[in-house]
Design a protein around this motif. Structure first.
Motif, PDB file in Angstrom:
ATOM      1  N   PRO A 139       0.858  -1.180   0.000  1.00 17.05           N
ATOM      2  CA  PRO A 139       0.000   0.000   0.000  1.00 17.05           C
ATOM      3  C   PRO A 139       0.899   1.236   0.000  1.00 17.05           C
ATOM      4  CG  PRO A 139      -0.770  -1.599   1.615  1.00 17.05           C
ATOM      5  CD  PRO A 139       0.559  -2.088   1.125  1.00 17.05           C
ATOM      6  N   GLY A 140       0.572   2.220  -0.828  1.00 21.99           N
ATOM      7  CA  GLY A 140       1.496   3.356  -0.982  1.00 21.99           C
ATOM      8  C   GLY A 140       0.912   4.691  -0.582  1.00 21.99           C
ATOM      9  N   PHE A 141      -0.359   4.702  -0.131  1.00 22.75           N
ATOM     10  CA  PHE A 141      -0.970   5.975   0.293  1.00 22.75           C
ATOM     11  C   PHE A 141      -1.188   5.973   1.800  1.00 22.75           C
ATOM     12  CE2 PHE A 141      -3.304   6.350  -4.089  1.00 22.75           C
ATOM     13  CZ  PHE A 141      -2.079   6.515  -4.721  1.00 22.75           C
ATOM     14  N   GLY A 142      -0.229   5.392   2.533  1.00 20.03           N
ATOM     15  CA  GLY A 142      -0.292   5.429   3.997  1.00 20.03           C
ATOM     16  C   GLY A 142      -0.996   4.239   4.631  1.00 20.03           C
ATOM     17  N   GLN A 240       7.908  -8.185  -1.718  1.00 16.23           N
ATOM     18  CA  GLN A 240       6.977  -7.186  -1.159  1.00 16.23           C
ATOM     19  C   GLN A 240       6.503  -7.508   0.256  1.00 16.23           C
ATOM     20  OE1 GLN A 240       6.339  -9.309  -3.575  1.00 16.23           O
ATOM     21  NE2 GLN A 240       4.187  -9.679  -3.972  1.00 16.23           N
ATOM     22  N   HIS A 241       6.504  -8.798   0.641  1.00 18.41           N
ATOM     23  CA  HIS A 241       5.998  -9.142   1.968  1.00 18.41           C
ATOM     24  C   HIS A 241       6.951  -8.660   3.060  1.00 18.41           C
ATOM     25  CE1 HIS A 241       3.752 -11.623  -0.770  1.00 18.41           C
ATOM     26  NE2 HIS A 241       2.833 -11.763   0.165  1.00 18.41           N
ATOM     27  N   GLN A 242       8.249  -8.962   2.884  1.00 20.84           N
ATOM     28  CA  GLN A 242       9.217  -8.509   3.892  1.00 20.84           C
ATOM     29  C   GLN A 242       9.299  -6.982   3.871  1.00 20.84           C
ATOM     30  OE1 GLN A 242      10.415 -10.571   6.097  1.00 20.84           O
ATOM     31  NE2 GLN A 242       9.876 -12.492   5.086  1.00 20.84           N
ATOM     32  N   ALA A 243       9.202  -6.388   2.680  1.00 19.85           N
ATOM     33  CA  ALA A 243       9.279  -4.922   2.577  1.00 19.85           C
ATOM     34  C   ALA A 243       8.107  -4.282   3.316  1.00 19.85           C
ATOM     35  CB  ALA A 243       9.263  -4.510   1.103  1.00 19.85           C
ATOM     36  N   CYS A 244       6.948  -4.883   3.206  1.00 13.95           N
ATOM     37  CA  CYS A 244       5.755  -4.353   3.878  1.00 13.95           C
ATOM     38  C   CYS A 244       5.978  -4.382   5.398  1.00 13.95           C
ATOM     39  CB  CYS A 244       4.550  -5.212   3.481  1.00 13.95           C
ATOM     40  SG  CYS A 244       2.994  -4.606   4.109  1.00 13.95           S
ATOM     41  N   LEU A 245       6.563  -5.484   5.869  1.00 13.22           N
ATOM     42  CA  LEU A 245       6.819  -5.600   7.308  1.00 13.22           C
ATOM     43  C   LEU A 245       7.863  -4.583   7.770  1.00 13.22           C
ATOM     44  CD1 LEU A 245       6.623  -9.474   7.395  1.00 13.22           C
ATOM     45  CD2 LEU A 245       5.146  -7.934   8.693  1.00 13.22           C
ATOM     46  N   LEU A 261       6.732   8.095   5.118  1.00 15.28           N
ATOM     47  CA  LEU A 261       7.843   8.474   4.232  1.00 15.28           C
ATOM     48  C   LEU A 261       8.580   7.238   3.715  1.00 15.28           C
ATOM     49  CD1 LEU A 261       9.341  11.587   6.090  1.00 15.28           C
ATOM     50  CD2 LEU A 261       7.710  11.534   4.188  1.00 15.28           C
ATOM     51  N   LYS A 262       8.811   6.293   4.638  1.00  7.66           N
ATOM     52  CA  LYS A 262       9.527   5.077   4.209  1.00  7.66           C
ATOM     53  C   LYS A 262       8.651   4.281   3.231  1.00  7.66           C
ATOM     54  CE  LYS A 262      12.082   1.078   5.581  1.00  7.66           C
ATOM     55  NZ  LYS A 262      13.187   0.609   6.334  1.00  7.66           N
ATOM     56  N   GLU A 263       7.343   4.257   3.527  1.00  7.16           N
ATOM     57  CA  GLU A 263       6.420   3.528   2.656  1.00  7.16           C
ATOM     58  C   GLU A 263       6.517   4.055   1.216  1.00  7.16           C
ATOM     59  OE1 GLU A 263       1.873   2.861   3.572  1.00  7.16           O
ATOM     60  OE2 GLU A 263       2.126   4.469   2.102  1.00  7.16           O
ATOM     61  N   ALA A 264       6.522   5.391   1.074  1.00 11.66           N
ATOM     62  CA  ALA A 264       6.563   5.984  -0.270  1.00 11.66           C
ATOM     63  C   ALA A 264       7.852   5.596  -0.991  1.00 11.66           C
ATOM     64  CB  ALA A 264       6.446   7.499  -0.168  1.00 11.66           C
ATOM     65  N   LYS A 265       8.950   5.564  -0.239  1.00 13.42           N
ATOM     66  CA  LYS A 265      10.251   5.245  -0.844  1.00 13.42           C
ATOM     67  C   LYS A 265      10.275   3.771  -1.302  1.00 13.42           C
ATOM     68  CE  LYS A 265      15.100   5.231   0.529  1.00 13.42           C
ATOM     69  NZ  LYS A 265      15.266   3.817   0.833  1.00 13.42           N
ATOM     70  N   VAL A 266       9.840   2.902  -0.381  1.00 11.97           N
ATOM     71  CA  VAL A 266       9.873   1.461  -0.694  1.00 11.97           C
ATOM     72  C   VAL A 266       8.898   1.130  -1.825  1.00 11.97           C
ATOM     73  CG1 VAL A 266       9.345  -0.826   0.270  1.00 11.97           C
ATOM     74  CG2 VAL A 266      10.666   0.813   1.607  1.00 11.97           C
ATOM     75  N   THR A 273      10.112  -3.728  -9.684  1.00 12.88           N
ATOM     76  CA  THR A 273      10.675  -5.084  -9.631  1.00 12.88           C
ATOM     77  C   THR A 273      10.028  -5.999 -10.669  1.00 12.88           C
ATOM     78  OG1 THR A 273       9.050  -5.715  -7.971  1.00 12.88           O
ATOM     79  CG2 THR A 273      11.215  -5.016  -7.152  1.00 12.88           C
ATOM     80  N   GLU A 274      10.740  -7.094 -10.972  1.00 11.81           N
ATOM     81  CA  GLU A 274      10.185  -8.083 -11.912  1.00 11.81           C
ATOM     82  C   GLU A 274       8.912  -8.689 -11.348  1.00 11.81           C
ATOM     83  OE1 GLU A 274      12.981 -10.861 -13.492  1.00 11.81           O
ATOM     84  OE2 GLU A 274      14.004  -9.237 -14.566  1.00 11.81           O
ATOM     85  N   THR A 275       8.869  -8.821 -10.004  1.00 18.05           N
ATOM     86  CA  THR A 275       7.672  -9.388  -9.377  1.00 18.05           C
ATOM     87  C   THR A 275       6.456  -8.525  -9.685  1.00 18.05           C
ATOM     88  OG1 THR A 275       9.037 -10.212  -7.592  1.00 18.05           O
ATOM     89  CG2 THR A 275       6.695 -10.084  -7.152  1.00 18.05           C
TER      90      THR A 275
END
Ligand code: 3HC
Length: 721
Positions: A139-142, A240-245, A261-266, A273-275
């Protein structure tokens, strides 16, 4: 998709209603939203704001077409700054209260917008979820920050990591929704709510500032640690799963705003990504399968299919009957004698019981489903059926006899379908005068579970019959893919070299279990040998001669299967195959198989200099999958599929090819046609015709054209569709 609009309507009460209007799911049009919020916040006659969606839906989220454009261009600036600029600064920290009036669905960015609002009022049965991980992003909007703050960390993790949506009723209990009201009162109550916030009679809540549902830092860390462990097993090969965590943890440790802020960057890293590319491709490709030229675009309407006869109560027939009765379609199951009929009915009952045991079906729905089933031994019930699906053994004369019988027993409008996986439809219908209503309904085993329905048409099958079967397929929750008539159709044809290449590798001296391991590490749930154990060897034996006849010298013959059958092994069904199967434990490699493998190697004698070859895992992967790609090229070239993307969906849903690799053709294009071509050419020099590159692959590789690009007009024989 029609043009995205956002309207603003200011009432006498001083409430501005901002409405998202973008058929069919109100995907978010960000610049227009910003503009309308700016206007509402500026205007002196506006005291409060209600945000809603048109046509009974809030929003299906951010426009996924933008992701596709980013994938095509690599241009990340196409992704607008929504999270800070719109959701935090404009909505959440805005000077006027904003209430979300939600109905139908609020998914992804749609739900995230509502969580930035100061209250959420929903209609009953509104679907709420953050499914972004299924698209390879987060999710990228918070959403990674606000959802845990509204529903608690454990529930938020479940909703995000498993992309599991909830209904508004559950949302109300969890605290995500403030009130549930009938749809006709939704706007009225939301306006009142917004005004009451102005008057301080209702709280002005900012979700990002809340901490009451997160628990202590140590508790939160423990929950995240467990989730990481689980995701490692269930979401292998996906970032994306580990990144979300990581992002959620950041917000818990350093505060919600830092999390945003970190969410927007990640998010921006993940979207490239290829995924993400693979999963976004699968999203659109799956929807494209319902667009069939000259069938779905010629103004035809599907006819109602109320009663279906299934002939044959074996594994396939009973699975098909199960799928139909689960969607409340009347089914007449026909068998040749009472014993077989009872066996079939018992299998259907067991399928239904299995779903109840797994919690996928209530006892009451199970009872209703079974009330739609009737077993018969003759054709008298066939006089008013709308469709017959024949699912008997692969025997041409038996099928021909059945089709000439049902032509007489069924009404003239009745669709005559066969579940054959290999036999030509024209041959099956040879003894009838009803070729226009003969069609293939190829289900995958177990038919009540596997999502793919391959719809096979001959040149004579009518468009109406194809449309009707597509509609039935969707009603029973399958994804129908329309394909042309050839040996093995799209899926079995494309994957016929799959187990043969695995056998070839073993005869070259590669460890059998290593081949399976390489394939499961790549992302298929099981390897080719375990798959053969599971499917039973009967199918391989039955289709062997058919493939021989059809595909000639590109078939690889290995004595290994016959040898292990001679050894009394039948695969999973008798607990002994390439693996040992014991109740309650995982399949185990069987060391006593080695002498049999050695006998096969001796008989084939293909190891160079009599010594096992030495290959890397990557080479093994290529030697198993590149021949499949090669056959996929022929399937595309011959027009067996309408478009390459259909084969991607068929491979994902029929063969469990990993969706995050986008399907077989998408993956091949990622690897590069040139590399695949050159490898196959080298292997065909070393190991024979089995690896010889197809003309289509050669042409595409040499000209640098992706395999998925539409075929040129000059291409060989696009006669099937
Ligand atoms: C930054 C943010 O966090 C990122 C995001 O928001 S990413 C988006 C998150 N949202 C999602 O993942 C939801 C995706 N959509 C769905 O799951 C389903 O489409 C749905 C449940 C909304 C509706 O399902 P259903 O009624 O069966 O209709 P379905 O055929 O899937 O979709 C209808 C049309 O809307 C399109 N569509 C659906 N959601 C869309 C979206 N978010 N963006 C663009 N198009 C979308 C589909 O492509 C389809 O188009 P078509 O008619 O041209 O084929």
């Amino acid at each position: 998709m029609a043009e995205a609009r956002v309207t603003i309507d200011v009432g006498n009460d001083g409430v501005a209603v901002i409405t998202i209007s973008n058929p069919s799911v109100n995907a978010l049009a960000v610049p227009r939203l910003k503009e309308k919020f700016g206007e509402a916040l500026r205007r002196n006659d506006v005291r409060a704001i209600v945000l809603t969606g048109d046509s009974g839906k809030f929003s299906g989220g951010f426009d996924i077409n933008v992701f596709q454009k980013i994938h095509e261009t690599g241009d990340l600036s196409l992704m607008p700054d929504v999270s800070v600029d719109l959701v935090v600064n404009t909505i959440e920290d805005g000077k006027k209260p904003i209430v979300a009036a939600v109905q139908g669905l609020a998914l992804g960015g749609g739900l995230e917008l509502t969580m930035g609002c100061h209250a959420r009022i929903a209609a009953p049965k509104t679907q709420l979820g953050l499914p972004e991980l299924t698209l390879g992003v987060i999710p990228g909007f918070g959403g990674t920050q606000r959802l845990p703050r509204l529903v608690g960390l454990s529930k938020a993790l479940e909703m995000m990591l498993l992309s599991k949506s909830i209904m508004s009723e559950e949302g109300k209990k969890l605290g995500l929704i403030d009130a549930i009201v009938p749809p006709e009162e939704l706007l009225k109550v939301s306006r009142q709510w917004a005004l009451e916030i102005v008057e301080r009679r209702k709280p002005w809540m900012r979700s990002l500032h809340r901490t009451d549902k997160i628990g202590s830092l140590s508790e939160a860390r423990e929950i995240i640690k467990q989730a990481r462990k689980q995701a490692k097993q269930t979401a292998r090969n996906m970032p994306q799963h580990q990144a979300c965590l990581d992002v959620i943890e950041e917000g818990i440790v350093h505060g919600g705003y830092n999390g945003v802020l970190k969410e927007a960057k990640v998010f921006k890293e993940l979207v490239l990504t290829e995924t993400a590319k693979g999963l976004v491709h699968v999203f659109f490709a799956q929807r494209l399968t319902s667009k069939v030229p000259n069938v779905t675009d010629v103004g035809l309407k599907p006819r109602p299919i109320k009663k279906v006869a299934v002939i044959g109560g074996g594994l396939m027939g009973s699975g098909i009957a199960t799928a139909l009765i689960l969607s409340n379609t009347y089914v007449v199951l026909k068998e040749i004698n009472e014993e077989y009929l009872q066996k079939g009915i018992k299998m259907i009952e067991a399928n239904i019981r299995g779903l109840v045991a797994k919690g996928k079906l209530t006892q009451q729905k199970a009872g209703t489903a079974l009330s739609f089933l009737k077993g018969v031994l003759d054709y008298s019930e066939f006089k008013d059926v709308d469709m017959v699906i024949e699912a008997v053994i692969e025997n041409i004369s038996l099928k021909q006899k059945i089709f000439s019988d049902i032509e007489k027993a069924c009404p003239p409008h009745c669709i005559l379908a066969t579940n054959t996986s290999t036999i030509d439809l024209n041959v099956i219908g040879e003894k009838t005068r009803s070729q226009d209503r003969i069609i293939g309904a190829h289900f995958f085993s177990p038919a009540h579970v596997m999502p793919l329905l391959e719809i096979v048409r001959s040149e004579k099958t009518s468009a109406q019959v194809i449309l009707d079967l597509m509609t039935v397929g969707k009603a029973i929750k399958k994804v129908p893919v329309v394909v042309g008539n050839c040996i093995g159709f799209a899926v079995n044809r494309t994957f016929f070299p799959y187990s043969q290449s695995a056998h070839l590798l073993v005869n070259l001296g590669i460890d059998l279990y290593r081949v399976d391991r390489v394939i499961t590490n790549f992302g298929l749930p099981i390897g080719p040998f375990q798959l053969q154990d599971l499917a039973g060897y009967g199918v391989a034996v039955a289709v062997g001669p058919i493939y021989d006849k059809a595909f000639g010298n590109r078939v690889y013959h290995s004595p290994l299967l016959q040898l292990i059958m001679k050894n009394g092994r039948n695969g999973k069904s008798n607990g002994k195959g390439y693996y040992i199967y014991e109740k309650g434990s995982k399949p185990k490699p069987d060391p006593s198989l080695l002498p049999i493998i050695e006998e096969s190697r001796r008989l084939t004698n293909i190891m160079p200099g009599g010594k096992p070859v030495s290959l890397t895992d990557e080479e093994i992967l290529g030697m198993v999958l590149f021949p499949v790609v090669n056959e996929a090229c022929r399937v595309i070239d011959e027009g067996v599929v309408i478009r390459a993307a259909d084969l991607d969906i068929a491979s994902v849903l029929g063969m469990s090819f990993p969706s995050y690799r986008g399907g077989i053709v998408f993956w091949a294009d990622m690897v590069g046609p040139k590399r695949i071509y050159e490898s196959l050419k080298e292997w065909s020099g070393l190991y024979g015709k089995f690896y010889e590159p197809s003309r289509f692959l050669e042409e595409r590789a040499l000209k640098g054209i992706p395999l998925s690009a539409p075929p040129s007009v000059s291409s060989s024989s696009r006669a099937r569709l």
